[in-house]
Design a protein around this motif. Structure first.
Motif, mmCIF file in Angstrom:
data_model
loop_
_atom_site.group_PDB
_atom_site.id
_atom_site.type_symbol
_atom_site.label_atom_id
_atom_site.label_comp_id
_atom_site.label_asym_id
_atom_site.label_seq_id
_atom_site.Cartn_x
_atom_site.Cartn_y
_atom_site.Cartn_z
ATOM 1 N N SER A 147 0.817 -1.220 0.000
ATOM 2 C CA SER A 147 0.000 0.000 0.000
ATOM 3 C C SER A 147 0.844 1.260 0.000
ATOM 4 C CB SER A 147 -0.899 0.008 1.236
ATOM 5 O OG SER A 147 -0.099 -0.121 2.405
ATOM 6 N N HIS A 187 -1.299 -7.423 6.910
ATOM 7 C CA HIS A 187 -0.160 -7.790 7.760
ATOM 8 C C HIS A 187 -0.661 -8.090 9.169
ATOM 9 C CE1 HIS A 187 -0.201 -3.569 9.085
ATOM 10 N NE2 HIS A 187 0.149 -3.129 7.886
ATOM 11 N N LEU A 231 14.217 -3.750 0.352
ATOM 12 C CA LEU A 231 14.611 -2.357 0.110
ATOM 13 C C LEU A 231 14.528 -1.550 1.396
ATOM 14 C CD1 LEU A 231 12.596 -1.720 -3.201
ATOM 15 C CD2 LEU A 231 15.060 -2.108 -2.994
ATOM 16 N N HIS A 292 1.359 4.809 8.252
ATOM 17 C CA HIS A 292 0.047 4.428 7.716
ATOM 18 C C HIS A 292 -0.649 5.656 7.099
ATOM 19 C CE1 HIS A 292 0.822 0.707 9.829
ATOM 20 N NE2 HIS A 292 0.916 1.364 10.952
HETATM 21 N N1 LIG Z 1 16.350 0.915 -0.549
HETATM 22 C C1 LIG Z 1 15.816 1.865 -1.280
HETATM 23 O O1 LIG Z 1 16.213 2.082 -2.401
HETATM 24 C C2 LIG Z 1 14.689 2.686 -0.715
HETATM 25 C C3 LIG Z 1 14.236 3.816 -1.406
HETATM 26 C C4 LIG Z 1 13.144 4.504 -0.886
HETATM 27 C C5 LIG Z 1 12.547 4.060 0.312
HETATM 28 N N2 LIG Z 1 13.060 2.990 0.956
HETATM 29 C C6 LIG Z 1 12.451 2.482 2.196
HETATM 30 O O2 LIG Z 1 11.293 1.729 1.826
HETATM 31 C C7 LIG Z 1 10.326 1.809 2.870
HETATM 32 C C8 LIG Z 1 8.972 2.215 2.294
HETATM 33 O O3 LIG Z 1 9.056 3.538 1.790
HETATM 34 P P1 LIG Z 1 7.732 4.200 1.186
HETATM 35 O O4 LIG Z 1 8.100 5.549 0.721
HETATM 36 O O5 LIG Z 1 7.074 3.231 0.262
HETATM 37 O O6 LIG Z 1 6.858 4.335 2.537
HETATM 38 P P2 LIG Z 1 5.266 4.398 2.697
HETATM 39 O O7 LIG Z 1 4.640 4.923 1.456
HETATM 40 O O8 LIG Z 1 5.026 5.117 3.980
HETATM 41 O O9 LIG Z 1 4.807 2.881 2.861
HETATM 42 C C9 LIG Z 1 5.070 2.160 4.036
HETATM 43 C C10 LIG Z 1 4.475 0.763 3.885
HETATM 44 O O10 LIG Z 1 4.856 -0.013 5.034
HETATM 45 C C11 LIG Z 1 3.665 -0.631 5.551
HETATM 46 N N3 LIG Z 1 3.782 -0.809 6.999
HETATM 47 C C12 LIG Z 1 3.875 0.166 7.937
HETATM 48 N N4 LIG Z 1 3.933 -0.386 9.163
HETATM 49 C C13 LIG Z 1 3.871 -1.726 8.992
HETATM 50 C C14 LIG Z 1 3.922 -2.832 9.879
HETATM 51 N N5 LIG Z 1 4.045 -2.680 11.203
HETATM 52 N N6 LIG Z 1 3.861 -4.075 9.352
HETATM 53 C C15 LIG Z 1 3.752 -4.252 8.020
HETATM 54 N N7 LIG Z 1 3.719 -3.254 7.114
HETATM 55 C C16 LIG Z 1 3.786 -1.996 7.607
HETATM 56 C C17 LIG Z 1 2.531 0.310 5.198
HETATM 57 O O11 LIG Z 1 1.317 -0.421 5.197
HETATM 58 P P3 LIG Z 1 -0.074 0.145 5.833
HETATM 59 O O12 LIG Z 1 0.068 1.647 5.924
HETATM 60 O O13 LIG Z 1 -1.107 -0.283 4.827
HETATM 61 O O14 LIG Z 1 -0.188 -0.512 7.144
HETATM 62 C C18 LIG Z 1 2.949 0.750 3.808
HETATM 63 O O15 LIG Z 1 2.549 -0.199 2.848
HETATM 64 C C19 LIG Z 1 10.904 2.769 3.914
HETATM 65 O O16 LIG Z 1 11.517 1.996 4.914
HETATM 66 C C20 LIG Z 1 11.941 3.539 3.144
HETATM 67 O O17 LIG Z 1 12.987 4.016 3.962
HETATM 68 C C21 LIG Z 1 14.115 2.297 0.465
#
Ligand SMILES: NC(=O)c1ccc[n+]([C@@H]2O[C@H](COP(=O)([O-])OP(=O)(O)OC[C@H]3O[C@@H](n4cnc5c(N)ncnc54)[C@H](OP(=O)(O)O)[C@@H]3O)[C@@H](O)[C@H]2O)c1
Length: 301
Positions: A147, A187, A231, A292
């Protein structure tokens, strides 16, 4: 120009709107008038001091806007072009009316600045994570954080590649994840069993974009570290899981351009939860920290 400036790093309140000099494009750079800046978890870390940036700093790692001026030796782009991309400096970022970039792609007609800004980091990193798994059409992949910005992009690239996708999200986002073409699973406890119950066959690969300890579930589903990529959980590397970090050296405009073209063609959805003016950058960071978000948060200068 106006910008959300950080003069000392710390909690969200350190972001404050101020008048600063408009930057001047150097060789190979364009000056971009920022129309939307996506918010990213990495910016929370940067704001807190985790990136060791010099102060005063303007953070913001992705943008959409119009080209306002060209530096020397810039070819193939004109003033007025609509572009989306990455600012060149971590401390001269997109939480501002203007930023500098040499790393951008054209926004196709019909795609909004907010949709474009929401797609840069998500599409680039999701595409890289997916490619590391070398999926074949017809295979089944699990995507955590489905999401979220990264996860939503990963689900959509995977579906476009002909994969069956099981997308993990919170309860309130299950309908959204299904709308992307995935089988949605909430989840929580017994996640591996609930994924197995809905999977049409074996789980061939797994991509973690959530962190939050879900890698262990993916290892259970895969029976080991093979074809598991995260990631979002650098610590999982200690378990032998591939962690792929995004950084200036491995950015790729092609998946961004591809996703933007899919948006223009009505084949790709972005989900925007809320936009904030620059003066509310601190509030925007608090909202991202709370988690969230139900979609992407953006600053609109
Ligand atoms: N390595 C890379 O290249 C890279 C680049 C960019 C970002 N990232 C990392 O990727 C992650 C996601 O970034 P984003 O921008 O996509 O963030 P985002 O839009 O805020 O999405 C976060 C996701 O994590 C889920 N989530 C939150 N708490 C959770 C839990 N306790 N258990 C299971 N799922 C949970 C949320 O689901 P719900 O809200 O539906 O619960 C949502 O799907 C971050 O950690 C960020 O630092 C990595």
């Amino acid at each position: 120009m106006r910008a959300a400036v950080i003069t000392s790093f710390g909690a969200a309140d350190v972001l404050h709107e101020a008048e600063v000099d408009t930057p001047v494009p150097g060789r190979g750079q364009v000056l971009v008038e920022v129309r939307a800046a996506g918010l990213n978890p990495a910016e929370l870390l940067a704001r807190s001091g985790g990136f060791d940036l010099p102060a005063p700093a303007i953070i913001g790692f992705e943008f959409a806007g119009t080209v306002a001026a060209l530096g020397d030796d810039v070819t193939g782009i004109e003033v007025g072009a609509r572009v989306a991309g990455w600012p060149d400096g971590f401390a001269q970022g997109s939480y501002a009316e203007f930023t500098l970039s040499s790393n951008y792609t054209i926004i196709p007609d019909g795609v909004s600045f907010t949709d474009a800004a929401a797609t840069v980091i998500a599409a680039d990193n999701a595409a890289r994570g997916l490619s590391l798994l070398r999926p074949d059409p017809g295979e089944t992949i699990v995507v955590t954080g489905a999401s979220g910005a990264l996860g939503g992009a990963a689900v959509q690239f995977a579906r476009l590649q002909g994969l069956t996708v099981i997308g993990i999200s919170g309860r309130s986002s299950l309908g959204y994840v299904e709308s992307l073409g995935a089988i949605a699973v909430e989840h929580g406890d017994d996640l591996a069993d609930r994924v197995r119950a809905v999977a049409p066959g074996p789980i061939d690969a797994a991509l973690d974009t959530a962190g939050k300890g879900l890698v262990s579930t993916l290892l259970d589903l895969r029976g080991g570290t093979g074809r598991v990529v995260t990631l979002a959980d650098p610590a999982a590397a200690a378990q032998g899981v591939t962690f792929s970090a995004g950084h200036p050296g491995n950015r790729d405009t092609r998946p961004v351009r591809e996703a933007l073209e899919h948006i223009a063609a009505g084949r790709w959805r972005t989900r925007i939860a809320r936009t904030f003016p620059l003066r509310l950058a601190a509030e925007a960071h608090r909202a991202l920290e709370a988690g969230h978000t139900g979609g992407k948060l953006l600053l609109v200068p």
